[in-house]
Design an enzyme around this catalytic site. Sequence first.
Site: not given
Ligand code: NDP
Ligand code: 2IT
Length: 451
Positions: A130, A170
Amino acid sequence: MEEEVKNYVDTFMSTLIARNPGEKEFHQAVREVVESLAPYIIENPQLRKSKILERITEPERVVIFRVPWLNDRGEVEINRGYRVQMNSAIGPYKGGIRFHPSVNLSVLKFLAFEQTFKNSLTTLPMGGGKGGSDFNPKNRSDEEVMKFCQSFMTELQRHIGSDTDVPAGDIGVGGREVGYMYGQYKRLRNEFTGTLTGKGLGWGGSPLRPEATGYGTCYFAEAMLATRGESFKDKTVVISGSGNVAQYAVQKTLQLGGKPVTLSDSNGYIHDPDGIDAGKLQYVFELKNIFRGRIKEYVERYPKAKYYEGQKPWGVKCDIALPCATQNELDGEAAALLVKNGCKCVAEGANMPSTPEAIAVFQNAKLLYAPGKAANAGGVATSGLEMTQNSMRISWTPEEVDAKLHSIMSDIHAACIKYGTEEDGYINYVKGANIAGFIKVAGAMLSQGLV
Ligand code: NDP
Ligand code: 2IT
């Protein structure tokens, strides 16, 4: 036995905390895994003697670097960049890049640690890693984001490669950022390879990678519900976040016949009692991905919905909850509220969104509860499918990728049942995911000797 397990966990954790002071998110993620694995390690002296758990919690390598860049006013800005290369026993390091002001070593070590188990669960050959930066992309122009990404990649490129370490998105890193980083990587290395995933469809990306995490989380929840003869049909679904994962969790919920009623960001949440339907979701896609707006703007467009500043959505009555924002966003009190209001199933789209207290509440109430490393593995699994397509220099259709994603999520669910079913029949998905993920990595580490 119980006493021996407790002593093992306590001794292990006090050593780990002393070696990694102050890294509270990392301690939290490790404790959860060690609590699941302790009985298994005690029964397998070979694992204990080889110190597999001590090795698996020590990153193979951590790179920390300066990221200097010039903002639109011509001022110098300095951020800190990181890549945690946690474990390469079963494949090249693989895991996302996070750009958020809260990024620090503890957060990235917890994420890289979780990623090692998650990637193992996908059945694909990917190690755990990561990376990220404390850079805040909010309210920055496209040019500033590009300049930052180029500077970040100028250093990171030395440490990654299609057979070495393959980053992706992420929090704060989506298609735009992956594009800028890939462009700079290609320019510096003079190679067009699958070194990043989440690329655009026209230049090596996989169909369905943007959708995969949210879709996969719903497929996993569907499998959980099926163990109790239930489905998404007509269920009210509370979703947190409004980014990539949350958006596609809403879309798949709708396709499965459920009714999503909330979305959130770090400022507050919206509740739409009529449901966020396909048309409203289209508005959210545009609001978030094109205009980069805030979720409170939803109520200006749909006045029957309400916005709650500074609050989280867990008090809204629901059947299913999908936390899709960030770590520790759902605490013990919130968990108790969900249980009280009749919630039956919690599947984590985010990484470690539930605190240990919340997990205890869910498990004591015998709720269907699945941790992120199982439920959100569809994102990285589809990244693995993108790597395969890049290596073969072919593209699969969305239908082909969706079928593979669905079958991977079913396999992960089956692995959780195999290793997590307790004497009374309750499926402990935390235990199942931790043991199933661990066995493959530990076996590879034993075979490869002391490295
Ligand atoms: P995005 O940046 O697209 O969206 C993040 C969302 O979470 C936004 O709505 C953001 O709001 C909110 N958020 C972020 N930080 C905080 C915080 N400290 N407190 C409250 N709200 C918060 O990210 P993703 O949708 O890609 O990721 C969301 C989660 O999913 C994370 O935990 C990530 O690690 C996990 N994840 C993502 C994957 C992927 O493929 N993208 C795969 C697996 C897991 P704001 O705009 O206010 O910051
Ligand atoms: O938390 C996760 O699994 C991710 N942000 C996706 C990682 C990836 O390599 O697609």
